[in-house]
Design a protein around this motif. Structure first.
Motif, short mmCIF file in Angstrom:
data_model
loop_
_atom_site.label_atom_id
_atom_site.label_comp_id
_atom_site.label_asym_id
_atom_site.label_seq_id
_atom_site.Cartn_x
_atom_site.Cartn_y
_atom_site.Cartn_z
N GLY A 126 22.26 19.49 -12.86
CA GLY A 126 21.37 18.95 -12.31
C GLY A 126 20.90 20.04 -10.95
N GLY A 127 21.85 20.78 -10.57
CA GLY A 127 21.48 22.01 -9.93
C GLY A 127 20.13 23.05 -10.43
N GLU A 129 17.85 21.42 -12.35
CA GLU A 129 16.54 21.07 -12.68
C GLU A 129 15.97 20.70 -10.73
N SER A 130 16.90 20.71 -9.83
CA SER A 130 16.37 20.41 -8.24
C SER A 130 15.62 22.07 -7.96
N ARG A 161 24.03 25.59 -4.49
CA ARG A 161 23.86 24.05 -4.87
C ARG A 161 24.59 23.37 -5.68
#
Length: 234
Positions: A126-127, A129-130, A161
């Protein structure tokens, strides 16, 4: 329980704080880098690898950690009892001593590491892809290689993040170490249960709870300090 008995139980549990911290430390040491590898494999464009990684994460996150610890501890002894196994597998199993504290500890660490790596993998994914794709394009225009782009531009931002979510997992981990008692690993919870039976009192469990509470508080403070240190990425 008298004050003297409470103090005696406290000292016993304090002695077994070290095995608890060993499970916590080694799990963290192995699961964080493995989680990053799993995150990258899940993002791989080669579909079979991505699919297998998804299955692994689904299994680890979809089944209780307690069951995973039990399987890790009993799977190899049960396999060693099986006949007609392939020769190479039989040779590997024959070289594993399933008796003693070493095997017990290793089984617990394997289960905990595989479980927490799955959770860390999703946090790291998630980090990563953010991060806006424009940063990759900007790095390419400056002649950065993909490796340089990841380690010098993307990874520092990802760390910032993922710290809050990772800190939550770390705090959960220190409490989940109590699940190791399901295979009679000598840690705080197991000893607290034994002392509870010796004294016919719930006080040892409350003392054990105080240990976990203090550890969680320490980790909370440390994570807050780390977040403040990373504020320069704003």
């Amino acid at each position: 329980m008298t004050g003297e008995e409470i103090y005696k139980v406290f000292l016993i549990l304090l002695e077994y704080l070290v095995p608890t911290l060993k499970v916590f430390g080694f799990t963290l040491l192995y699961s964080v880098p493995l989680g990053m590898v799993v995150a990258l494999l899940k993002m791989c464009k080669f579909k079979p690898i991505s699919w297998l990684t998804n299955v692994y994460i689904l299994i680890m996150r979809g089944t209780p950690l307690m069951l995973q610890v039990i399987v890790a501890y009993y799977a190899i002894p049960m396999l060693k009892q099986q006949e007609n196994l392939p020769g190479f597998m039989q040779n590997i199993l024959d070289g594993i001593n399933v008796q003693g504290e070493t095997f017990l500890f290793n089984a617990v660490i394997v289960a905990f590491t595989l479980n927490y790596a799955a959770y860390f993998a999703e946090i790291f994914r998630g980090g990563i892809e953010s991060i806006p794709k424009g940063q990759y394009e900007a790095a390419a225009s400056l002649s950065f290689t993909k490796t340089q782009t990841f380690f010098r531009i993307i990874l520092p931002q990802v760390v910032k993040r993922v710290v809050p979510a990772s800190a939550n997992e770390v705090i959960t981990l220190v409490k989940d170490t109590s699940l190791a008692n399901v295979v009679a690993y000598a840690e705080i919870t197991l000893k607290a249960k034994q002392q509870m039976q010796n004294y016919s009192s719930l006080t040892p469990l409350f003392i054990a709870g105080a240990f976990y509470f203090v550890l969680a508080m320490i980790l909370t403070v440390v994570s807050s300090l780390i977040e403040k240190k990373l504020d320069y990425y704003k």
